[in-house]
Design a protein around this motif. Structure first.
Motif, PDB file in Angstrom:
ATOM      1  N   ALA A   1       1.542  -1.229   0.315  1.00 32.12           N
ATOM      2  CA  ALA A   1       0.333   0.474  -0.205  1.00 32.12           C
ATOM      3  C   ALA A   1       0.577   1.076   0.322  1.00 32.12           C
ATOM      4  N   LYS A   2       0.390   2.107  -0.395  1.00 33.66           N
ATOM      5  CA  LYS A   2       0.929   3.584  -0.455  1.00 33.66           C
ATOM      6  C   LYS A   2       0.443   4.383   0.647  1.00 33.66           C
TER       7      LYS A   2
ATOM      8  N   GLY B   1       6.971  -4.670   3.033  1.00 31.32           N
ATOM      9  CA  GLY B   1       7.057  -4.130   2.252  1.00 31.32           C
ATOM     10  C   GLY B   1       5.580  -2.978   1.560  1.00 31.32           C
ATOM     11  N   HIS B   2       5.301  -1.786   2.072  1.00 33.77           N
ATOM     12  CA  HIS B   2       4.522  -1.241   1.784  1.00 33.77           C
ATOM     13  C   HIS B   2       5.732  -0.246   1.360  1.00 33.77           C
TER      14      HIS B   2
ATOM     15  N   ASP C   1      -3.043   5.404   0.150  1.00 33.27           N
ATOM     16  CA  ASP C   1      -4.219   4.448   0.037  1.00 33.27           C
ATOM     17  C   ASP C   1      -4.283   4.807   1.639  1.00 33.27           C
ATOM     18  N   LEU C   2      -3.237   5.821   2.843  1.00 28.57           N
ATOM     19  CA  LEU C   2      -3.956   5.641   3.770  1.00 28.57           C
ATOM     20  C   LEU C   2      -2.295   6.842   3.985  1.00 28.57           C
ATOM     21  N   VAL C   3      -3.328   7.444   5.203  1.00 26.00           N
ATOM     22  CA  VAL C   3      -1.687   8.585   6.244  1.00 26.00           C
ATOM     23  C   VAL C   3      -1.739   8.272   7.308  1.00 26.00           C
TER      24      VAL C   3
ATOM     25  N   ILE D   1      -6.643  -3.348   8.213  1.00 30.62           N
ATOM     26  CA  ILE D   1      -7.536  -2.433   7.769  1.00 30.62           C
ATOM     27  C   ILE D   1      -7.167  -2.163   5.928  1.00 30.62           C
ATOM     28  N   LEU D   2      -6.008  -2.103   6.115  1.00 33.27           N
ATOM     29  CA  LEU D   2      -5.925  -2.198   4.419  1.00 33.27           C
ATOM     30  C   LEU D   2      -6.827  -3.520   3.978  1.00 33.27           C
TER      31      LEU D   2
END
Length: 488
Positions: A23-24, A50-51, A123-125, A427-428
């Motif tokens: 995820a980004k 891996g993110h 994708d997430l902050v 949550i992702l």
């Protein structure tokens, strides 16, 4: 049978793909010192698992010799009038937050920086709760976010239940065992706490009005409860047991690193004091004791009475020339704090009560004397303005409590990094944390505390009593009238 094996293999491959899909993630670090170090550790852990991680970093806190990172860094520089000095220059937290609000306006004003972040399509902050600007950045980007609380638990209202009968309000100095008067004090401080929260959060009102259009302006108290997950940089070894929501996760100990041998310079100094050991003094990167020679004199005078050696993190070039350094004190501009805390001859840790330092001390079972500088208090403490040489030495104890906390801290089934990454991945993969957050976080306060129900029952009760009174009055008047007719 072959079809079943093929289906099982497909499921395993699919689950492996979901678990390994990167995820980004944007992490926002707007403060320096231990706040940056914590976000750096979080960013590195997520990158290593891996993110694809990018950190938005205040360039004012780019320090000389800062290690290279495997994650990407986008830096921005506030103008000179928005630069922050050490936190001790502020009389109280409200003034600090006002300055942070002004600096936040400077960040949001940089349209090219905000636009470049939007174009990244994260994708997430990952935000940090001490500076509310990071919440506004996440809201500006329109992305889901998780938050980490870097300070002592309870310093920010994140929507958790607070049974004041056994949960001490932040900064109340109470324990979970309260008598009547303690519960009364805790109850009154509960309202004071929320008034202070409102006052602190209102310092960002001007920034919100300026950079968010009318009709879609966020409310900070709502944003805090909007976080998908709340990571808390603490541990049950330090906190009283209390009710938590499913989206609240303790990750205290993220900064604890493997122990390395202490440099020979320090070993030679420690050896001079034999079995007496040494005291470690480290007041954090955002505390400048040079502004108060009185404090330096009192601390130096206290250390001179000790049989232990004292290793003190303090820039030698800033030491006042008219203060003679105690013979058993060594001041250094840098020291390996984690390694010294793990040293077998350490006797005591004198700290500014930063959570990272506290968690390292707990990890190694070291007694602490806290000198809270700014709204952070823990255990045995001395106010910075009230340090006296004779009182300092009296506080040096509590080794058994430190060891008990260390055992609790070390015996968790999962490491803090495993909990952090595991919940982020969860949550992702599930599209957010709606299943972890109770509806209470969206309820108006009068519904959450059943005030509407209480009002309804009160009205019904009073209405029923009024009606019964009226009926009894009518019956009494009828009976009186009947008697009068009989007598007539």
């Amino acid at each position: 049978m072959a079809r079943q094996w093929a289906l099982l293999l497909a499921c395993l491959l699919l689950s492996g793909f979901l678990l390994s899909e990167a995820a980004k993630i944007l992490t926002v670090s707007s403060l320096g010192g231990s706040h940056y170090l914590l976000l750096d550790q979080v960013s590195q852990i997520l990158q290593d698992h891996g993110h694809d991680v990018t950190m938005l970093l205040n360039e004012a806190f780019l320090i000389q010799g800062m290690k290279e990172t495997s994650y990407k860094v986008i830096s921005w520089l506030p103008s000179e009038d928005q630069a922050l000095h050490g936190r001790e220059t502020f009389d109280n937290i409200v003034k600090l937050m006002e300055e942070l609000g002004i600096r936040c306006s400077g960040l949001l004003r940089k349209g090219d920086t905000v636009d470049s972040l939007k174009n990244e399509n994260f994708d997430l902050v990952f935000v940090e709760a001490f500076d509310f600007c990071s919440f506004l950045v996440a809201e500006k980007l329109g992305k889901p976010f998780v938050s980490i609380l870097p300070t002592q638990f309870g310093s920010v209202d994140i929507g958790l239940p607070i049974p004041v009968s056994y949960i001490p309000v932040f900064d109340s100095q109470l324990t979970d065992h309260m008598d009547l008067w303690s519960r009364l004090r805790n109850f009154l401080m509960f309202f004071d706490f929320f008034m202070k929260q409102w006052q602190i959060q209102s310092t960002f009102d001007k920034t919100i009005k300026e950079y968010f259009p009318e009709g879609s302006r966020p409310v900070l108290s709502h944003l805090l409860k909007k976080a998908e997950l709340w990571f808390v940089n603490s541990d049950f070894a330090l906190e009283f047991a209390r009710p938590l929501l499913p989206n609240t996760v303790y990750v205290g100990g993220l900064m604890v690193r493997p122990v390395k041998p202490v440099p020979q310079e320090f070993e030679n100094f420690i050896a001079k004091f034999g079995d007496s050991g040494f005291v470690l003094v480290a007041m954090g990167s955002m505390v400048n004791l040079s502004q108060s020679q009185k404090v330096l004199r009192e601390m130096n005078g206290a250390f001179a009475h000790l049989s232990q050696g004292v290793i003190w993190k303090y820039n030698p070039s800033h030491w006042p020339k008219d203060v003679k350094l105690a013979a058993n004190v060594k001041i250094v501009d840098w020291l390996p704090q984690n390694d010294l805390l793990a040293h077998p001859h350490i006797h005591l840790f004198v700290t500014h009560c930063g959570m990272n330092s506290i968690m390292e001390a707990i990890q190694h079972g070291v007694s602490m004397v806290g000198i809270p500088v700014f709204e952070e208090q823990f255990g045995v403490s001395i106010q910075l303005q009230q340090i006296k040489a004779e009182t300092f030495a009296l506080k040096m104890k509590y080794k058994s409590a430190a060891m008990a906390a260390s055992i609790i801290r070390r015996s968790h089934p999962l490491t803090p990094a495993q909990r952090l990454v595991g919940w982020i991945d969860h949550i992702l993969q599930t599209g957010g944390a709606a299943h972890l957050k109770p509806y209470a976080l969206q309820q108006p306060w009068h519904e959450q505390y059943l005030l509407d129900v209480i009002l309804f029952l009160l009205v019904v009760t009073l209405g029923t009593l009024w009606l019964c009174g009226k009926l009894l009055g009518m019956v009494a008047r009828w009976l009186c009238g009947a008697r009068k007719q009989k007598k007539a």
